[in-house]
Motif scaffolding. Sequence first.
Motif, PDB file in Angstrom:
ATOM      1  N   SER A  59      24.439  25.368 -25.070  1.00 54.51           N
ATOM      2  CA  SER A  59      23.439  24.289 -25.086  1.00 54.51           C
ATOM      3  C   SER A  59      22.355  24.498 -24.037  1.00 54.51           C
ATOM      4  CB  SER A  59      24.111  22.924 -24.865  1.00 54.51           C
ATOM      5  OG  SER A  59      25.033  22.666 -25.886  1.00 54.51           O
ATOM      6  N   ARG A 182      16.070  17.299 -19.018  1.00 56.73           N
ATOM      7  CA  ARG A 182      17.252  17.229 -19.868  1.00 56.73           C
ATOM      8  C   ARG A 182      18.531  17.261 -19.043  1.00 56.73           C
ATOM      9  NH1 ARG A 182      18.827  21.341 -24.851  1.00 56.73           N
ATOM     10  NH2 ARG A 182      20.753  20.271 -25.459  1.00 56.73           N
ATOM     11  N   LYS A 186      21.431  14.538 -18.764  1.00 53.80           N
ATOM     12  CA  LYS A 186      22.823  14.911 -18.988  1.00 53.80           C
ATOM     13  C   LYS A 186      23.713  14.389 -17.868  1.00 53.80           C
ATOM     14  CE  LYS A 186      25.854  18.942 -19.362  1.00 53.80           C
ATOM     15  NZ  LYS A 186      25.948  20.404 -19.263  1.00 53.80           N
ATOM     16  N   GLU A 190      26.687  11.701 -18.161  1.00 50.86           N
ATOM     17  CA  GLU A 190      28.036  11.972 -17.674  1.00 50.86           C
ATOM     18  C   GLU A 190      28.493  10.892 -16.700  1.00 50.86           C
ATOM     19  OE1 GLU A 190      27.725  15.856 -16.053  1.00 50.86           O
ATOM     20  OE2 GLU A 190      28.046  16.873 -17.974  1.00 50.86           O
ATOM     21  N   THR A 210      31.533  18.577 -26.511  1.00 49.84           N
ATOM     22  CA  THR A 210      30.295  18.555 -25.729  1.00 49.84           C
ATOM     23  C   THR A 210      30.357  17.582 -24.559  1.00 49.84           C
ATOM     24  OG1 THR A 210      29.357  16.883 -27.216  1.00 49.84           O
ATOM     25  CG2 THR A 210      28.902  19.189 -27.728  1.00 49.84           C
ATOM     26  N   LEU A 211      31.294  16.645 -24.621  1.00 46.32           N
ATOM     27  CA  LEU A 211      31.372  15.621 -23.575  1.00 46.32           C
ATOM     28  C   LEU A 211      32.791  15.060 -23.549  1.00 46.32           C
ATOM     29  CD1 LEU A 211      29.507  14.020 -21.577  1.00 46.32           C
ATOM     30  CD2 LEU A 211      29.348  12.279 -23.348  1.00 46.32           C
TER      31      LEU A 211
END
Length: 620
Positions: A59, A182, A186, A190, A210-211
Motif C-alpha cells: 500500500s 495519507r 493512517k 489507527e 489492512t487494519l
Amino acid sequence: MIALYRLDKELEKEMAVLLEKSGQNIGFFYSIKSILDQMMNPFVVITTERYTEELESLSLPVVSLSIDMNDVKRAWEKRRGEEQSVKKLVVVCASQKEREWLELEHALNPDVVGSDCLFRCQEDLRADHDYGNNVYMIPVWDVSFLSAMPPISDRQLVSPSVATLRRAVQQATSLVTYTKDRLREKHLMEAVVNSAHDAVIAVDRLSHITLVNEHAKLLLGLSGDVLGKPITDYIPHSDMLRVLKTGRQELGEVATVLDRSIVINRIPVIVKDQVVGAVSNFKEISDIQKMEMSLRKKLHDNGLEARYRLDSIIGTSTKIIETKEQAALFAKTHATVLITGESGTGKELFAQGIHLESGRALGPFLAVNCAALPESLLESELFGYEDGAFTGAKKGGKPGLFELAHGGTLFLDEIGEMPLRIQVLLLRVLQERRVRRVGGERIIPVDVRIVAATNRDLAEEIEKEHFRADLYYRINMLKLDVPPLRERLSDIPVLVASMVQEINEQHEQKVEEIDEGLYAMFQSYHWPGNVRELRNVVERMVLLAKGGKLDKEDASFLFAKKKTTPTHSVPAAMEGQKDPEAKRIEAALQQVKHNKTLAAKILGIDRTTLWRKMKQYHLE
C-alpha cells in the motif's frame, strides 16, 4: 523520502543526481524487508516495471520506470547506424501493462520506429522461433533478464533518456506531499481504531489484512505482524470472504471464538459500486452485558429509567383492563397525555407503562412533582440554568429535565399545582419544542413527550384562574382516567396477594396465608387513599402478623378509624372552631387585600402551598 528499489548502480547514480537537485531525501532499498522496516516513515518508491507487482501489497505509492518509444528509436537508430539491417524490431517488455502502454504509444505515432515493430513479454519469447530474423530491444535495467531468455544472439539494450528519468522524478516528488497526508490519516485512523471499545479488523479486496487493533488480536488469538497477510492464514474459513463476495452487511451475528461468545458485525467497503474491502467489529457478549448493567444502574440511580410496564399494573376488573387498553393505544402515538385520577390510584405507573410501550422506550424517563418544589426551583429543574444565573448556581450550569429527557418522556405529576408563571414557560416549550435555560440566551431544541397527571379538576381550576386554559387544551390532547379503588373492588384479592409477596421479600417476612374474610372486609371499605392506602394497610398487617397468616381481626384498626372518621371529612374551616393555621392564612389575605403573592411572602411559603392550604380550609 523517495526510495530507489532494486535499481542497478548506474541507474541509481543518474536518479540520485536528479533527486538531489529537486531537494529530496533518498533511500536505497534492495529487499521487501528493508522497506517494511521503514514503513512508519512516509516515502514514495521508484522502481522498474519488473518489480512493481511485488510492492502492491505494501500500500505504498510506486512510480514505475519504463522506457518509451523515443528511447527505443534512439537505440534502433544507433544500431542501424552501425550496420545495415533488414531484421524485424521486437521490443521486450517487463510486464503486460508495460506492453499495452508501448503498443498504444506506437499505435498513436507509428512513424517513430516504423510500423513493422512487435512487442513481446518474457513468456511470449518462449514460443518465438524466429530468433534469427529479429532484433530484440531490451531495457538496460533488465540486463539480468538476459540470462533467463532463450538463446537470442541479436539484441540491443535500450537506455532511458534524461527526459524519461526526469518525468519519473517529477511524478515521485509530487506524490511525497500526498504520501505525508495519507500517512497522517493512517496514523489517525489507527489511533481511533485502537481507542475503540470494540475489536476491529479490516481486509482489502484480496482478503489481505489492512487494519487490526490489539483488542481484535486478543480475541482472535493473533500474534506478531499480521498486516498484509491473508486473513485465511489465521482464520481458514473466515466469513469476511463471504462479505467480499456478496457485498452485503451482516449485523449482530453471535459466534464462539476461542471459547468466547461474541457479537459480530461485518460490513463491506464499497467504492463506486465495487467491493474494495470489508470491516468487521466485534465484542464479547459479557462486555455488552456489563455495559448494559452499568448503564441501567446509572439510569436507575438518576431516576432516568421507567420500571413498570402496563402489564405490571395488577387488576382484572373491567375498568382497569379498559384503562390499560386505552393507555396502550395512547402509547402508540406521540401526543401529550393527561392522566387524571384521585391520589394514590397509580397515575405514575400508567405514565411509565405508556413510555415503555411507546417508540421512546429506549429513551430516558424523568418524573417531577410540580407540587413538591418552590416556583423558582421548579423553573430551574425543568429548564436548567447557566453558570452564574443565580446565587448558588452550579459552576458550568445545569441541564434541565427537558434536556435530560431528550428522546424520551417527561412526566409532570401534579401539574395542577404548577404556578401560573411556570405554566407560561411550559406552554412555550410545548409549542416551540425549544428550551432556554434560566439566565441563558442559547436556544436548545428538545424532542420530549409530555405525560402529565393531576388529581384536580382542571376545568374548575381554569374558572378559578388557577390554571391556564391554553395550557389545558395543549396537554389534554389524550385523556386517561384512572379509576379509584372503590370502583374496582374486585381487584382487591389479587392486589393484596401481590403486595404480600412483595413485602415478604422486602422485609424477609413469611406470611403465606390470607383469611378469605379479610377480602370481604377490604371490599366494604371506601379507600379514600386508594391503592396507596391499601398498600400501607397491608404492609402494616404483614409486619405485625403472627403465625404467618393475615386474619380479618388484624384489620380492626382500619374499621375503628372508619367509625370515627366520616367517609368525606368535614373541612376544619367549616367547623365551629377554625384551625389556627387557617386563621393565620385568612388574616394574611385580609392584610394584603387577598393578593396571594404578598400573602405567601408574609406567611413564608410559596404560592403553590398557599393555594393548597386555601383549598384545604375552604378560604377561596
